[in-house]
Design an enzyme around this catalytic site. Structure first.
Site, PDB file in Angstrom:
ATOM      1  N   HIS A 184      59.986  43.532  14.130  1.00 61.36           N
ATOM      2  CA  HIS A 184      61.094  44.479  13.935  1.00 61.36           C
ATOM      3  C   HIS A 184      61.211  45.488  15.077  1.00 61.36           C
ATOM      4  CE1 HIS A 184      57.940  47.051  12.215  1.00 61.36           C
ATOM      5  NE2 HIS A 184      58.763  48.058  12.381  1.00 61.36           N
ATOM      6  N   ARG A 187      57.018  34.522  -8.253  1.00 60.14           N
ATOM      7  CA  ARG A 187      56.355  33.954  -9.431  1.00 60.14           C
ATOM      8  C   ARG A 187      56.709  34.721 -10.704  1.00 60.14           C
ATOM      9  NH1 ARG A 187      50.371  34.436  -7.318  1.00 60.14           N
ATOM     10  NH2 ARG A 187      51.212  36.536  -7.253  1.00 60.14           N
ATOM     11  N   LYS A 220      64.799  47.366  17.375  1.00 62.72           N
ATOM     12  CA  LYS A 220      65.138  48.788  17.508  1.00 62.72           C
ATOM     13  C   LYS A 220      66.074  48.938  18.704  1.00 62.72           C
ATOM     14  CE  LYS A 220      60.746  50.396  15.553  1.00 62.72           C
ATOM     15  NZ  LYS A 220      61.147  50.949  14.274  1.00 62.72           N
ATOM     16  N   HIS A 239      54.082  44.154  18.317  1.00 66.93           N
ATOM     17  CA  HIS A 239      54.982  45.222  18.790  1.00 66.93           C
ATOM     18  C   HIS A 239      54.633  45.720  20.202  1.00 66.93           C
ATOM     19  CE1 HIS A 239      56.001  44.991  14.654  1.00 66.93           C
ATOM     20  NE2 HIS A 239      55.137  45.873  14.193  1.00 66.93           N
ATOM     21  N   LYS A 292      46.937  55.155  13.515  1.00 67.32           N
ATOM     22  CA  LYS A 292      47.478  55.727  12.280  1.00 67.32           C
ATOM     23  C   LYS A 292      46.886  57.108  12.073  1.00 67.32           C
ATOM     24  CE  LYS A 292      48.774  51.513  10.022  1.00 67.32           C
ATOM     25  NZ  LYS A 292      50.226  51.600  10.207  1.00 67.32           N
ATOM     26  N   GLU A 296      51.407  56.934  14.827  1.00 66.96           N
ATOM     27  CA  GLU A 296      51.953  57.096  13.474  1.00 66.96           C
ATOM     28  C   GLU A 296      51.229  58.237  12.765  1.00 66.96           C
ATOM     29  OE1 GLU A 296      53.155  53.289  11.383  1.00 66.96           O
ATOM     30  OE2 GLU A 296      51.376  52.640  12.469  1.00 66.96           O
ATOM     31  N   ASP A 337      47.586  44.255  13.891  1.00 64.42           N
ATOM     32  CA  ASP A 337      48.766  44.811  13.219  1.00 64.42           C
ATOM     33  C   ASP A 337      49.817  45.318  14.212  1.00 64.42           C
ATOM     34  OD1 ASP A 337      50.126  45.605  10.807  1.00 64.42           O
ATOM     35  OD2 ASP A 337      49.661  47.686  11.335  1.00 64.42           O
ATOM     36  N   LYS A 339      55.714  39.002  10.182  1.00 62.48           N
ATOM     37  CA  LYS A 339      54.397  39.122  10.769  1.00 62.48           C
ATOM     38  C   LYS A 339      53.376  39.366   9.663  1.00 62.48           C
ATOM     39  CE  LYS A 339      52.906  43.046  12.394  1.00 62.48           C
ATOM     40  NZ  LYS A 339      52.484  44.152  11.507  1.00 62.48           N
TER      41      LYS A 339
HETATM   42  P1  NDP Z   1      53.636  42.057  -1.346  1.00 60.15           P
HETATM   43  O1  NDP Z   1      52.179  42.216  -1.424  1.00 60.15           O
HETATM   44  O2  NDP Z   1      54.502  43.066  -1.995  1.00 60.15           O
HETATM   45  O3  NDP Z   1      53.970  40.590  -1.866  1.00 60.15           O
HETATM   46  C1  NDP Z   1      55.278  40.048  -1.952  1.00 60.15           C
HETATM   47  C2  NDP Z   1      55.371  39.184  -3.162  1.00 60.15           C
HETATM   48  O4  NDP Z   1      54.601  38.004  -2.983  1.00 60.15           O
HETATM   49  C3  NDP Z   1      54.828  39.835  -4.421  1.00 60.15           C
HETATM   50  O5  NDP Z   1      55.837  40.542  -5.057  1.00 60.15           O
HETATM   51  C4  NDP Z   1      54.336  38.671  -5.227  1.00 60.15           C
HETATM   52  O6  NDP Z   1      55.372  38.275  -6.103  1.00 60.15           O
HETATM   53  C5  NDP Z   1      54.124  37.572  -4.233  1.00 60.15           C
HETATM   54  N1  NDP Z   1      52.695  37.256  -4.142  1.00 60.15           N
HETATM   55  C6  NDP Z   1      51.652  38.098  -4.033  1.00 60.15           C
HETATM   56  N2  NDP Z   1      50.507  37.417  -3.954  1.00 60.15           N
HETATM   57  C7  NDP Z   1      50.831  36.134  -3.991  1.00 60.15           C
HETATM   58  C8  NDP Z   1      50.090  34.946  -3.952  1.00 60.15           C
HETATM   59  N3  NDP Z   1      48.774  34.929  -3.836  1.00 60.15           N
HETATM   60  N4  NDP Z   1      50.754  33.781  -4.037  1.00 60.15           N
HETATM   61  C9  NDP Z   1      52.087  33.750  -4.154  1.00 60.15           C
HETATM   62  N5  NDP Z   1      52.838  34.859  -4.195  1.00 60.15           N
HETATM   63  C10 NDP Z   1      52.220  36.032  -4.105  1.00 60.15           C
HETATM   64  O7  NDP Z   1      53.982  41.891   0.186  1.00 60.15           O
HETATM   65  P2  NDP Z   1      55.051  42.644   1.045  1.00 60.15           P
HETATM   66  O8  NDP Z   1      56.368  42.554   0.385  1.00 60.15           O
HETATM   67  O9  NDP Z   1      54.514  43.969   1.451  1.00 60.15           O
HETATM   68  O10 NDP Z   1      55.043  41.764   2.387  1.00 60.15           O
HETATM   69  C11 NDP Z   1      55.581  40.467   2.421  1.00 60.15           C
HETATM   70  C12 NDP Z   1      55.319  39.883   3.807  1.00 60.15           C
HETATM   71  O11 NDP Z   1      55.918  40.711   4.782  1.00 60.15           O
HETATM   72  C13 NDP Z   1      53.839  39.825   4.159  1.00 60.15           C
HETATM   73  O12 NDP Z   1      53.622  38.691   4.959  1.00 60.15           O
HETATM   74  C14 NDP Z   1      53.614  41.076   4.989  1.00 60.15           C
HETATM   75  O13 NDP Z   1      52.547  40.923   5.891  1.00 60.15           O
HETATM   76  C15 NDP Z   1      54.946  41.168   5.711  1.00 60.15           C
HETATM   77  N6  NDP Z   1      55.285  42.522   6.128  1.00 60.15           N
HETATM   78  C16 NDP Z   1      55.434  43.513   5.187  1.00 60.15           C
HETATM   79  C17 NDP Z   1      55.786  44.791   5.589  1.00 60.15           C
HETATM   80  C18 NDP Z   1      55.989  45.875   4.583  1.00 60.15           C
HETATM   81  O14 NDP Z   1      56.346  46.974   4.996  1.00 60.15           O
HETATM   82  N7  NDP Z   1      55.784  45.630   3.297  1.00 60.15           N
HETATM   83  C19 NDP Z   1      55.997  45.119   7.035  1.00 60.15           C
HETATM   84  C20 NDP Z   1      55.848  43.990   7.911  1.00 60.15           C
HETATM   85  C21 NDP Z   1      55.505  42.751   7.455  1.00 60.15           C
HETATM   86  P3  NDP Z   1      55.103  37.450  -7.430  1.00 60.15           P
HETATM   87  O15 NDP Z   1      53.778  37.842  -7.968  1.00 60.15           O
HETATM   88  O16 NDP Z   1      56.261  37.812  -8.284  1.00 60.15           O
HETATM   89  O17 NDP Z   1      55.147  36.036  -6.957  1.00 60.15           O
HETATM   90  C1  BG6 Z   2      54.422  47.245  10.887  1.00 64.77           C
HETATM   91  C2  BG6 Z   2      52.957  47.472  10.706  1.00 64.77           C
HETATM   92  O1  BG6 Z   2      54.650  46.037  11.540  1.00 64.77           O
HETATM   93  O2  BG6 Z   2      54.950  48.303  11.680  1.00 64.77           O
HETATM   94  C3  BG6 Z   2      52.700  48.809  10.058  1.00 64.77           C
HETATM   95  O3  BG6 Z   2      52.443  46.443   9.880  1.00 64.77           O
HETATM   96  C4  BG6 Z   2      53.356  49.910  10.855  1.00 64.77           C
HETATM   97  O4  BG6 Z   2      51.315  49.056   9.952  1.00 64.77           O
HETATM   98  C5  BG6 Z   2      54.812  49.581  11.092  1.00 64.77           C
HETATM   99  O5  BG6 Z   2      53.253  51.116  10.118  1.00 64.77           O
HETATM  100  C6  BG6 Z   2      55.439  50.590  12.036  1.00 64.77           C
HETATM  101  O6  BG6 Z   2      56.812  50.367  12.093  1.00 64.77           O
HETATM  102  P1  BG6 Z   2      57.826  51.559  12.398  1.00 64.77           P
HETATM  103  O7  BG6 Z   2      59.135  50.883  12.523  1.00 64.77           O
HETATM  104  O8  BG6 Z   2      57.735  52.488  11.231  1.00 64.77           O
HETATM  105  O9  BG6 Z   2      57.334  52.187  13.652  1.00 64.77           O
END
Ligand code: NDP
Ligand code: BG6
Length: 518
Positions: free
Chosen positions: A208, A72, A212, A270, A370, A246, A265, A178
């Site tokens: 993910h 967005r 591994k 996993h 954690k 972790e 989670d 996920k």
């Molecule tokens: P973020 O919270 O960083 O959100 C990603 C992007 O989504 C934001 O940059 C924002 O961009 C957009 N966003 C946020 N809220 C909304 C909304 N209500 N409606 C539309 N767009 C929105 O998430 P992550 O990048 O951390 O995670 C993305 C996905 O990956 C999630 O489903 C998360 O559960 C999953 N995930 C993440 C991990 C991680 O390490 N981060 C690990 C495993 C899974 P903008 O405002 O520019 O639209």
């Molecule tokens: C993610 C979980 O899927 O796996 C996190 O949402 C967790 O909470 C992570 O920390 C662990 O992944 P890794 O590869 O660092 O063991």
């Protein structure tokens, strides 16, 4: 173009004989365009883009390739490229150079959009078509949903309604991060939405852990060696432990974690995947459908939790303040985005029974948490003790049973403990270790692997809808029962930097067993 895995070497046994070294070819995918929804977010910045850059450095991306970032936030192509250059630099990847980074980011583009506005999918389609023409990607597309789960269904439905899910000249794959749902009902609803627009063959549900190397190696280890599989059953195995510990807390993900907790989670995905790979039967072929069939059979064989006797099978915990590597860390309830009286568990230990021929009477103890003392993920297979102790006159007490430890991370490898005679006195035994280490031989990290696989159309390392359904079917009643219970007034119940809550030890002690030390 091809690249080859480095040869492995045994840490103790010395180098593996040259004639046994295999050339493992990593194929470069066909031309392809990758559309990342949520391109302004944490996952894109920390994982997806740096992994793509690595693939590019390793010459594993096709020449005809581009990334179209979608979110967005208003940004131009140049602003997106700058942001991603910074993200790559921050990830400090191996082999980084300014020039290679610039060449890579030249293939990045950006389009801002409101996901709920159907008319904007027209603009997305037009942009995609023009980039496909420019980069000659043959209509092959991957849509990667790196957005909050609340937005998944809107985007999936609009991709379907706008025709973007249809496979015309090339393939159209969708990657879902996920969590896939937060319980059985929501996971089923999401799967129905997905299947309305995409065929199961087009859907890539990320886990993910499956990517591994050490997790993939579980099947190789079990089924490419003839000496372990005959022992891999109730006759020789006493019990199995699966640990994912972790040291990290929940960082900036408090908002997400509060609605999730450790069972959703880590266990639904996993840990149950690790269990399935450890417990499954050998498929006739190492092929995605058959491996997923065998995993589903394991999930179907897990005995549902007896909700009236959860104290015998489940221990939950939440971390308090503590110290890790000399640094004070806050309690879970003091983390950003977490309620001061939160009852969200950050630790769980479960005793799981698999009711099938192979595993009858062999408990699987699972734990994850954690802010524990150590970062460690491993599967330990604890064999039965010898049936008769012929050394009983010379030894005090019994001797330790053999343990096989599949170390998933860090210090990836495999260790087998066995008894050996101590030099000197006539009957003195010691536990010694036969050890294989994977140190320094990895080619691809987990996100690099799955990105390649979804471009190549290999679903082996992704969850299938029935697997997701079955794991939620097992955990949803448990989670609902635990969330409805008041008995968590002892939270927080473990100190950050410790081995977890005390009752977790009791879970095994009651069965005359003990956890492996963290
Ligand atoms: P973020 O919270 O960083 O959100 C990603 C992007 O989504 C934001 O940059 C924002 O961009 C957009 N966003 C946020 N809220 C909304 C909304 N209500 N409606 C539309 N767009 C929105 O998430 P992550 O990048 O951390 O995670 C993305 C996905 O990956 C999630 O489903 C998360 O559960 C999953 N995930 C993440 C991990 C991680 O390490 N981060 C690990 C495993 C899974 P903008 O405002 O520019 O639209
Ligand atoms: C993610 C979980 O899927 O796996 C996190 O949402 C967790 O909470 C992570 O920390 C662990 O992944 P890794 O590869 O660092 O063991």
């Amino acid at each position: 173009m091809e690249d080859q895995c480095p040869a492995l070497s045994g840490a103790v046994a010395g180098k593996i004989a040259p004639e046994t070294e295999q050339n493992c070819i990593i194929e470069v995918p066909q031309p392809c365009g990758l559309v990342i929804f949520g391109a302004s977010g944490d996952l894109a910045e920390r994982k997806i883009i740096p992994s793509l850059y690595h693939l590019c450095l390793d010459k594993l991306l096709p020449d005809n390739f581009f990334v179209l970032g979608v979110a967005r936030t208003a940004m131009s192509d140049d602003q997106f490229r700058k942001a991603m250059e910074n993200a790559i630099r921050t990830a400090s990847p191996r082999g980084y150079t300014d020039e290679s980074c610039r060449l890579f980011t030249e293939k990045l583009y950006y389009i801002p959009m409101d996901y709920g506005e159907f008319s904007q999918y027209r603009a997305l389609t037009d942009r995609l078509l023009s980039l496909e023409k420019k980069h000659n990607t043959l209509g092959n597309r991957v849509f990667y949903l790196a957005i909050p789960p609340a937005v998944y269904e809107t985007v999936i439905q609009n991709l379907g309604d706008s025709g973007l899910s249809q496979e015309k000249s090339g393939y159209s794959h969708i990657v879902i991060e996920k969590p896939v749902g937060r319980d059985l009902a929501s996971a089923r609803k999401l799967n129905v939405t997905l299947r309305r627009s995409f065929g199961e063959r087009q859907i890539y549900r990320m886990d993910h852990y499956l990517a591994k190397e050490t997790v993939q190696n579980i099947l190789m280890f079990r089924f490419a060696n003839s000496i372990f599989e005959p022992l891999w059953n109730r006759q020789y195995i006493d019990h199995v432990q699966i640990t994912v510990a972790e040291t990290l807390g929940i960082g900036h993900r408090g908002g997400y974690y509060e609605t999730s907790g450790v069972l959703r989670d880590m266990f639904q995905n996993h840990i149950l995947q690790l269990l399935a790979l450890t417990a499954m039967e050998a498929p006739a072929l190492f092929e995605a459908g058959r491996v997923r069939d065998e995993k589903a059979k394991v999930f179907r064989s897990i005995r549902p939790f007896d909700l009236g006797r959860l104290d015998e099978t489940v221990v939950l915990g939440q971390y308090d303040r503590g110290s890790l590597e000399g640094t004070d860390v806050p309690a879970y309830r003091e983390e950003m985005g977490v309620a001061k009286d939160s009852l969200t568990p950050t630790y769980a230990a479960l005793k799981v029974i698999i009711d099938n021929w192979r595993w009858k009477g062999v408990p699987f103890y699972l734990r994850s948490g954690k802010r524990l003392s150590t970062r460690k993920a491993e599967i330990s297979v604890h064999f039965k003790p010898v049936p008769h102790l012929m050394f009983s006159q010379a030894l005090d007490g019994g001797i330790a049973a053999n343990t096989l430890v599949l170390r998933i991370q860090p210090d990836e490898g495999i260790g087998l403990s066995f008894q050996a005679k101590n030099p000197g006195s006539r009957a003195c035994l010691n536990t010694v270790l036969m050890d294989f280490s994977y140190r320094n031989v990895f080619v691809l990290d987990d996100y690099e692997r799955v990105l390649l696989d979804c471009m190549q159309g290999d679903q082996m390392l992704f969850a299938r809808d029935d697997g997701v359904d079955l794991t939620w079917e097992l955990l949803t009643p448990l989670i609902e029962k635990l969330e409805g219970e008041s008995g968590k007034d002892n939270f927080p119940n473990y100190v950050a930097g410790s081995a977890g809550p005390r009752p977790a030890a009791e879970l095994l002690r009651r069965d005359g067993r003990a956890w492996r030390p963290l």
